[in-house]
Design a protein around this motif. Structure first.
Motif, PDB file in Angstrom:
ATOM      1  N   GLN A   1      -6.440 -10.847   0.884  1.00  0.00           N
ATOM      2  CA  GLN A   1      -6.138 -12.200   1.757  1.00  0.00           C
ATOM      3  C   GLN A   1      -6.001 -13.403   0.970  1.00  0.00           C
ATOM      4  N   ALA A   2      -5.825 -13.280  -0.319  1.00  0.00           N
ATOM      5  CA  ALA A   2      -5.774 -14.320  -1.104  1.00  0.00           C
ATOM      6  C   ALA A   2      -4.147 -14.884  -1.222  1.00  0.00           C
ATOM      7  N   PRO A   3      -3.426 -13.950  -0.895  1.00  0.00           N
ATOM      8  CA  PRO A   3      -1.820 -14.634  -0.751  1.00  0.00           C
ATOM      9  C   PRO A   3      -1.792 -15.435   0.600  1.00  0.00           C
TER      10      PRO A   3
ATOM     11  N   TRP B   1       9.352 -16.269  -6.991  1.00  0.00           N
ATOM     12  CA  TRP B   1       8.960 -15.776  -8.180  1.00  0.00           C
ATOM     13  C   TRP B   1       7.537 -15.301  -7.816  1.00  0.00           C
ATOM     14  N   GLN B   2       6.527 -16.098  -7.181  1.00  0.00           N
ATOM     15  CA  GLN B   2       5.101 -15.596  -7.170  1.00  0.00           C
ATOM     16  C   GLN B   2       4.891 -14.460  -6.471  1.00  0.00           C
ATOM     17  N   PRO B   3       5.489 -14.116  -5.363  1.00  0.00           N
ATOM     18  CA  PRO B   3       5.265 -12.891  -4.496  1.00  0.00           C
ATOM     19  C   PRO B   3       5.810 -11.722  -5.363  1.00  0.00           C
TER      20      PRO B   3
ATOM     21  N   VAL C   1       0.313  -4.923  -8.080  1.00  0.00           N
ATOM     22  CA  VAL C   1      -0.518  -4.591  -7.136  1.00  0.00           C
ATOM     23  C   VAL C   1      -1.640  -3.609  -7.797  1.00  0.00           C
ATOM     24  N   GLY C   2      -1.200  -2.752  -8.486  1.00  0.00           N
ATOM     25  CA  GLY C   2      -2.183  -1.815  -9.120  1.00  0.00           C
ATOM     26  C   GLY C   2      -3.167  -2.392 -10.047  1.00  0.00           C
ATOM     27  N   LYS C   3      -2.797  -3.433 -10.760  1.00  0.00           N
ATOM     28  CA  LYS C   3      -3.652  -4.063 -11.747  1.00  0.00           C
ATOM     29  C   LYS C   3      -4.592  -5.166 -11.048  1.00  0.00           C
ATOM     30  N   VAL C   4      -4.189  -5.530 -10.040  1.00  0.00           N
ATOM     31  CA  VAL C   4      -5.097  -6.453  -9.077  1.00  0.00           C
ATOM     32  C   VAL C   4      -6.277  -5.683  -8.723  1.00  0.00           C
ATOM     33  N   PHE C   5      -5.921  -4.387  -8.128  1.00  0.00           N
ATOM     34  CA  PHE C   5      -7.039  -3.691  -7.358  1.00  0.00           C
ATOM     35  C   PHE C   5      -7.716  -2.879  -8.400  1.00  0.00           C
ATOM     36  N   GLU C   6      -7.521  -2.819  -9.649  1.00  0.00           N
ATOM     37  CA  GLU C   6      -8.071  -1.743 -10.553  1.00  0.00           C
ATOM     38  C   GLU C   6      -9.637  -1.973 -10.554  1.00  0.00           C
ATOM     39  N   PRO C   7     -10.421  -3.086 -10.727  1.00  0.00           N
ATOM     40  CA  PRO C   7     -11.490  -3.368 -10.895  1.00  0.00           C
ATOM     41  C   PRO C   7     -12.262  -2.747  -9.647  1.00  0.00           C
ATOM     42  N   TYR C   8     -11.614  -2.670  -8.408  1.00  0.00           N
ATOM     43  CA  TYR C   8     -12.165  -2.097  -7.225  1.00  0.00           C
ATOM     44  C   TYR C   8     -12.086  -0.470  -6.929  1.00  0.00           C
TER      45      TYR C   8
ATOM     46  N   VAL D   1     -14.567   3.805  -2.264  1.00  0.00           N
ATOM     47  CA  VAL D   1     -14.003   2.490  -1.708  1.00  0.00           C
ATOM     48  C   VAL D   1     -12.453   2.792  -1.397  1.00  0.00           C
ATOM     49  N   ASP D   2     -12.064   2.530   0.012  1.00  0.00           N
ATOM     50  CA  ASP D   2     -10.523   2.901   0.365  1.00  0.00           C
ATOM     51  C   ASP D   2      -9.984   1.623   0.238  1.00  0.00           C
ATOM     52  N   LEU D   3      -8.953   1.758  -0.793  1.00  0.00           N
ATOM     53  CA  LEU D   3      -8.284   0.515  -0.977  1.00  0.00           C
ATOM     54  C   LEU D   3      -6.653   0.570  -0.518  1.00  0.00           C
ATOM     55  N   LEU D   4      -6.559   1.400   0.372  1.00  0.00           N
ATOM     56  CA  LEU D   4      -5.330   1.584   1.279  1.00  0.00           C
ATOM     57  C   LEU D   4      -5.035   0.175   2.328  1.00  0.00           C
ATOM     58  N   GLY D   5      -6.087  -0.121   2.732  1.00  0.00           N
ATOM     59  CA  GLY D   5      -5.958  -1.342   3.700  1.00  0.00           C
ATOM     60  C   GLY D   5      -5.720  -2.495   2.972  1.00  0.00           C
ATOM     61  N   PRO D   6      -6.613  -2.856   2.071  1.00  0.00           N
ATOM     62  CA  PRO D   6      -6.561  -4.027   1.164  1.00  0.00           C
ATOM     63  C   PRO D   6      -5.023  -4.049   0.431  1.00  0.00           C
ATOM     64  N   LYS D   7      -4.624  -2.874   0.017  1.00  0.00           N
ATOM     65  CA  LYS D   7      -3.279  -3.101  -0.742  1.00  0.00           C
ATOM     66  C   LYS D   7      -2.200  -3.271   0.447  1.00  0.00           C
ATOM     67  N   LEU D   8      -2.268  -2.797   1.728  1.00  0.00           N
ATOM     68  CA  LEU D   8      -1.350  -2.889   2.650  1.00  0.00           C
ATOM     69  C   LEU D   8      -1.219  -4.337   2.967  1.00  0.00           C
ATOM     70  N   VAL D   9      -2.349  -5.013   3.142  1.00  0.00           N
ATOM     71  CA  VAL D   9      -2.503  -6.476   3.611  1.00  0.00           C
ATOM     72  C   VAL D   9      -2.120  -7.337   2.480  1.00  0.00           C
ATOM     73  N   TYR D  10      -2.356  -6.790   1.368  1.00  0.00           N
ATOM     74  CA  TYR D  10      -1.839  -7.758  -0.025  1.00  0.00           C
ATOM     75  C   TYR D  10      -0.414  -7.713   0.138  1.00  0.00           C
ATOM     76  N   ILE D  11       0.150  -6.324   0.157  1.00  0.00           N
ATOM     77  CA  ILE D  11       1.887  -6.315  -0.108  1.00  0.00           C
ATOM     78  C   ILE D  11       2.377  -7.030   1.265  1.00  0.00           C
ATOM     79  N   ALA D  12       1.673  -6.845   2.397  1.00  0.00           N
ATOM     80  CA  ALA D  12       2.406  -7.557   3.719  1.00  0.00           C
ATOM     81  C   ALA D  12       2.368  -8.986   3.332  1.00  0.00           C
ATOM     82  N   LEU D  13       1.391  -9.444   2.920  1.00  0.00           N
ATOM     83  CA  LEU D  13       1.483 -11.307   2.892  1.00  0.00           C
ATOM     84  C   LEU D  13       2.233 -11.655   1.817  1.00  0.00           C
ATOM     85  N   ASN D  14       2.386 -10.799   0.711  1.00  0.00           N
ATOM     86  CA  ASN D  14       3.412 -11.116  -0.336  1.00  0.00           C
ATOM     87  C   ASN D  14       4.877 -11.116   0.242  1.00  0.00           C
ATOM     88  N   LEU D  15       5.104 -10.137   1.160  1.00  0.00           N
ATOM     89  CA  LEU D  15       6.475 -10.086   1.642  1.00  0.00           C
ATOM     90  C   LEU D  15       6.635 -11.158   2.582  1.00  0.00           C
TER      91      LEU D  15
END
Length: 180
Positions: free
Chosen positions: A69-71, A102-104, A111-118, A123-137
């Protein structure tokens, strides 16, 4: 001198001996304080480690959603900056617009590096990754909209005039007398 035992006149005035060699009744004869049970203290390590792993998985999931949700915060800030830049073409508005583009793009590449620590099996990371991608788009769309507002996107027919073939002559007029 034995370690842990104090001898009068030595440099150590206070010492604690943790071994119980006395003939007095054992500490097990003393009742437990209210609220303390030995069964909870003597739990097997597997249930404690399972609870620890579950709490760690919950923490990782929560942090992954925060990162996803940071984006949105960046989107609001960039929108405000683009509004402040105005709709005229000058250096500041072009810089803000290309920053908004440029930022998005760079965030989507990592995306892979951002969610690597988690990353975890629990932990299901599909939902957070999709939200992250959608907000950047959405942020990328905001940058493209600003380019269009500035008139820097070729969206009108007049932007493509140089690539159009010359118009065919439909009519030819001639006649009259030559003066020479």
């Amino acid at each position: 001198m034995d370690k842990g035992k104090a001898i009068m006149g030595s440099g150590r005035r206070w010492a604690v001996e943790f071994t119980d060699n006395s003939a007095s009744p054992s500490s097990r004869d003393i009742p437990d304080p209210p609220g303390f049970t030995r069964s909870s203290h003597d739990q097997d390590d597997s249930s404690v480690s399972k609870q620890k792993k579950d709490s760690e998985a919950n923490w990782k999931s929560q942090k992954a959603w925060e990162v996803a949700q940071a984006p949105f915060k960046n989107l609001m800030m960039m929108g405000f900056m683009m509004w402040m830049a105005g709709s005229t073409v000058h250096l500041f508005s072009i810089g803000i617009t290309f920053s908004a583009l440029w930022q998005p793009i760079s965030a989507l590449q990592g995306v892979g590096k951002v969610f690597e620590p988690y990353k975890d099996n629990k932990v299901d990371l599909l939902g957070p990754k999709l939200v992250y991608i959608a907000l950047n788009l959405v942020g990328l769309g905001l940058g493209v909209w600003k380019l269009n507002t500035l008139g820097l996107l070729p969206t009108h027919a007049s932007d493509w005039v140089s690539s159009l073939p010359p118009a065919q002559e439909v009519e030819y007029s001639g006649g009259g007398f030559s003066l020479f």
